[in-house]
Write a protein that holds these residues in place. Structure first.
Motif, mmCIF file in Angstrom:
data_model
loop_
_atom_site.group_PDB
_atom_site.id
_atom_site.type_symbol
_atom_site.label_atom_id
_atom_site.label_comp_id
_atom_site.label_asym_id
_atom_site.label_seq_id
_atom_site.Cartn_x
_atom_site.Cartn_y
_atom_site.Cartn_z
ATOM 1 N N GLY A 175 -24.720 -23.845 14.589
ATOM 2 C CA GLY A 175 -25.002 -25.226 14.981
ATOM 3 C C GLY A 175 -26.282 -25.753 14.373
ATOM 4 N N LYS A 176 -27.294 -24.890 14.276
ATOM 5 C CA LYS A 176 -28.558 -25.304 13.659
ATOM 6 C C LYS A 176 -28.361 -25.632 12.182
ATOM 7 N N LYS A 177 -27.562 -24.814 11.489
ATOM 8 C CA LYS A 177 -27.281 -25.076 10.068
ATOM 9 C C LYS A 177 -26.570 -26.414 9.898
ATOM 10 N N ILE A 178 -25.597 -26.674 10.776
ATOM 11 C CA ILE A 178 -24.843 -27.933 10.704
ATOM 12 C C ILE A 178 -25.777 -29.117 10.970
ATOM 13 N N LYS A 179 -26.611 -28.977 11.974
ATOM 14 C CA LYS A 179 -27.511 -30.079 12.354
ATOM 15 C C LYS A 179 -28.487 -30.397 11.238
ATOM 16 N N ASN A 180 -28.937 -29.390 10.510
ATOM 17 C CA ASN A 180 -29.846 -29.629 9.395
ATOM 18 C C ASN A 180 -29.192 -30.514 8.337
ATOM 19 N N VAL A 181 -27.909 -30.258 8.059
ATOM 20 C CA VAL A 181 -27.179 -31.090 7.093
ATOM 21 C C VAL A 181 -26.935 -32.480 7.668
ATOM 22 N N TYR A 182 -26.499 -32.515 8.919
ATOM 23 C CA TYR A 182 -26.154 -33.776 9.605
ATOM 24 C C TYR A 182 -27.354 -34.721 9.664
ATOM 25 N N ASP A 183 -28.547 -34.151 9.853
ATOM 26 C CA ASP A 183 -29.762 -34.964 9.993
ATOM 27 C C ASP A 183 -30.452 -35.256 8.665
ATOM 28 N N ASP A 184 -29.914 -34.736 7.571
ATOM 29 C CA ASP A 184 -30.549 -34.915 6.262
ATOM 30 C C ASP A 184 -30.441 -36.381 5.831
ATOM 31 N N PRO A 185 -31.551 -37.085 5.686
ATOM 32 C CA PRO A 185 -31.476 -38.513 5.315
ATOM 33 C C PRO A 185 -30.906 -38.728 3.916
ATOM 34 N N ASN A 186 -30.891 -37.680 3.103
ATOM 35 C CA ASN A 186 -30.361 -37.812 1.740
ATOM 36 C C ASN A 186 -28.877 -37.460 1.636
ATOM 37 N N ALA A 187 -28.276 -37.021 2.757
ATOM 38 C CA ALA A 187 -26.857 -36.649 2.728
ATOM 39 C C ALA A 187 -25.997 -37.901 2.641
ATOM 40 N N ASP A 188 -25.121 -37.947 1.645
ATOM 41 C CA ASP A 188 -24.263 -39.110 1.427
ATOM 42 C C ASP A 188 -22.930 -38.889 2.146
ATOM 43 N N PHE A 189 -22.778 -39.479 3.318
ATOM 44 C CA PHE A 189 -21.569 -39.287 4.113
ATOM 45 C C PHE A 189 -20.406 -40.137 3.609
ATOM 46 N N GLU A 190 -20.652 -40.918 2.562
ATOM 47 C CA GLU A 190 -19.555 -41.687 1.969
ATOM 48 C C GLU A 190 -18.764 -40.854 0.959
ATOM 49 N N ILE A 191 -19.297 -39.665 0.619
ATOM 50 C CA ILE A 191 -18.591 -38.797 -0.327
ATOM 51 C C ILE A 191 -17.237 -38.409 0.250
ATOM 52 N N GLU A 192 -16.220 -38.429 -0.586
ATOM 53 C CA GLU A 192 -14.892 -37.969 -0.156
ATOM 54 C C GLU A 192 -15.010 -36.588 0.468
ATOM 55 N N LYS A 193 -14.419 -36.422 1.656
ATOM 56 C CA LYS A 193 -14.668 -35.207 2.435
ATOM 57 C C LYS A 193 -14.156 -33.938 1.774
ATOM 58 N N LYS A 194 -13.256 -34.059 0.793
ATOM 59 C CA LYS A 194 -12.765 -32.863 0.103
ATOM 60 C C LYS A 194 -13.685 -32.431 -1.031
ATOM 61 N N ALA A 195 -14.654 -33.283 -1.383
ATOM 62 C CA ALA A 195 -15.535 -32.963 -2.505
ATOM 63 C C ALA A 195 -16.380 -31.731 -2.181
ATOM 64 N N ASP A 196 -16.579 -30.898 -3.174
ATOM 65 C CA ASP A 196 -17.284 -29.629 -2.966
ATOM 66 C C ASP A 196 -18.705 -29.815 -2.450
ATOM 67 N N ASN A 197 -19.330 -30.909 -2.838
ATOM 68 C CA ASN A 197 -20.722 -31.119 -2.452
ATOM 69 C C ASN A 197 -20.880 -32.153 -1.337
ATOM 70 N N SER A 198 -19.821 -32.440 -0.611
ATOM 71 C CA SER A 198 -19.943 -33.381 0.502
ATOM 72 C C SER A 198 -20.739 -32.726 1.621
ATOM 73 N N PRO A 199 -21.435 -33.530 2.440
ATOM 74 C CA PRO A 199 -22.170 -32.954 3.578
ATOM 75 C C PRO A 199 -21.265 -32.130 4.483
ATOM 76 N N LEU A 200 -20.036 -32.596 4.670
ATOM 77 C CA LEU A 200 -19.102 -31.872 5.527
ATOM 78 C C LEU A 200 -18.833 -30.479 4.974
ATOM 79 N N THR A 201 -18.526 -30.403 3.673
ATOM 80 C CA THR A 201 -18.221 -29.121 3.049
ATOM 81 C C THR A 201 -19.436 -28.190 3.082
ATOM 82 N N ILE A 202 -20.609 -28.743 2.826
ATOM 83 C CA ILE A 202 -21.826 -27.935 2.838
ATOM 84 C C ILE A 202 -22.087 -27.393 4.248
ATOM 85 N N ALA A 203 -21.963 -28.258 5.252
ATOM 86 C CA ALA A 203 -22.207 -27.843 6.639
ATOM 87 C C ALA A 203 -21.204 -26.793 7.067
ATOM 88 N N ASP A 204 -19.942 -27.004 6.713
ATOM 89 C CA ASP A 204 -18.870 -26.065 7.067
ATOM 90 C C ASP A 204 -19.143 -24.689 6.449
#
Length: 269
Positions: A17-46
Motif C-alpha cells: 500500500g505504501k508503494k502504491i500511495k507513493n505513485v498515487y501521490d506523485d505530482p508528476n504522474a500522468d494519469f491520462e496515460i492509457e492504462k495498458k501503457a507500460d509506464n502508466s502510473p497504474l502499471t508502475i503501482a501494480d
C-alpha cells in the motif's frame, strides 16, 4: 492458519500500500496515460506492489497465484492444497479516477476455501484482516511505520466485525461503482419489493465485500465478471464475519484455484 504467517501477509499488504500511495501521490504522474501503457502510473503501482508482496510472502510456505502469475500451468497450481491468492492493486478504474477506492488484496486459500484474508486501503490507511478461526477485524490509521509488532497486538486494538446493527437499520444493497448491470438493477428492484425501503450504495474494488463483513450492507449482488483474485480476500473476511459469498442461484460458496479462474456470478450476504 498460523497467526505469525497471517501477520506476514498483513505486513506485505501494508508495505504494498505504501508503494502504491507513493505513485498515487506523485505530482508528476500522468494519469491520462492509457492504462495498458507500460509506464502508466497504474502499471508502475501494480508492479511495485506485486514485487513487495512476492518478496515478503517468499518467507512463507505457500505459493502465490495472482493476475501476474495466471499463466502458471493449471496442473501445477491445482496440486497446491494451500496458496496465497493476491491482487496487488484492486480497483483499477478507481485508481485512475483518483477516488481512493482501491485496495491491496491477499487471501490464504486451503483446498479451494478462503480461510484468511487481508485487505488494505492505501488512501484511507484502513486495514481489514481475518482468519476463520479468529474472526474478522478492522483497524483505522494503519501505516508501515505504526503497524503493531504482532498479530495479537494488532487484534487488541482492532474492531471485531460485524459491527452491531443499528435498531433503525435500513436494508442496504451494495453495488459496483463501475459495473452496474441490468441484472443488478433488476435484483435491486426485487429487494425493494421484498423489504420496502431499500438503500443502495456504490463503491469500488473489494470494499463492497468489506461493507458486507462490517454489517453496514446487507447484500452485494455481482452479475458481472470477476476473477478469483478480485474476491478471495474479501470472501475470507466475509466468512470470518459469519456471512458467505454464494454462487448466484445456488447455496454453494465461491471456490478458488479452479481450472478456470473466472468467478461465476455471486451474491454476498
Amino acid at each position: 492458519m498460523d497467526k505469525n504467517i497471517l501477520f506476514v501477509a498483513i505486513q506485505a499488504a501494508v508495505k504494498a500500500g505504501k508503494k502504491i500511495k507513493n505513485v498515487y501521490d506523485d505530482p508528476n504522474a500522468d494519469f491520462e496515460i492509457e492504462k495498458k501503457a507500460d509506464n502508466s502510473p497504474l502499471t508502475i503501482a501494480d508492479r511495485k506492489a506485486h514485487e513487495v508482496i512476492a518478496s515478503t510472502l517468499a518467507d512463507t510456505p505457500y505459493p502465490i497465484l495472482s493476475e501476474e502469475g495466471k499463466k502458471i500451468p493449471v496442473e501445477e497450481r491445482q496440486s497446491w492444497n494451500e496458496l496465497w491468492i493476491v491482487d496487488p492493486l484492486d480497483g483499477t478504474k478507481e485508481f485512475i479516477k483518483r477516488n481512493g477506492e482501491f485496495t491491496v488484496n491477499i487471501a490464504y486459500v486451503r483446498k479451494g476455501i478462503p480461510e484468511a484474508g487481508v485487505i488494505y486501503v492505501p488512501e484511507k490507511q484502513v486495514l481489514y484482516f481475518a482468519d476463520y478461526a479468529e474472526g474478522a477485524f478492522k483497524i483505522n490509521n494503519v501505516t508501515e511505520e505504526n503497524l503493531p509488532a504482532s498479530f495479537d497486538e494488532l487484534t487488541a486494538c482492532a474492531h471485531r466485525l460485524p459491527y452491531p446493527q443499528e435498531p433503525d437499520h435500513t436494508f442496504m444493497v451494495v453495488a459496483s461503482r463501475s459495473h452496474l448491470t441490468e441484472e443488478t438493477e433488476k435484483y435491486i428492484a426485487e429487494m425493494k419489493e421484498k423489504h420496502g425501503h431499500v438503500e443502495t450504495v456504490s463503491i469500488g474494488s473489494s470494499l463492497k465485500l468489506c461493507l458486507i463483513a462490517e454489517g453496514k450492507a446487507d447484500v452485494y449482488p455481482r452479475f458481472a465478471p470477476t476473477m478469483e483474485w478480485d474476491t478471495a480476500a474479501g470472501h475470507a473476511i466475509v466468512r470470518a464475519a459469519g456471512k458467505e459469498v454464494y454462487q448466484a442461484g445456488s447455496l454453494l460458496p465461491l471456490q478458488y484455484n479452479k481450472t478456470d479462474l473466472l468467478n461465476p456470478w455471486f451474491i454476498a450476504e
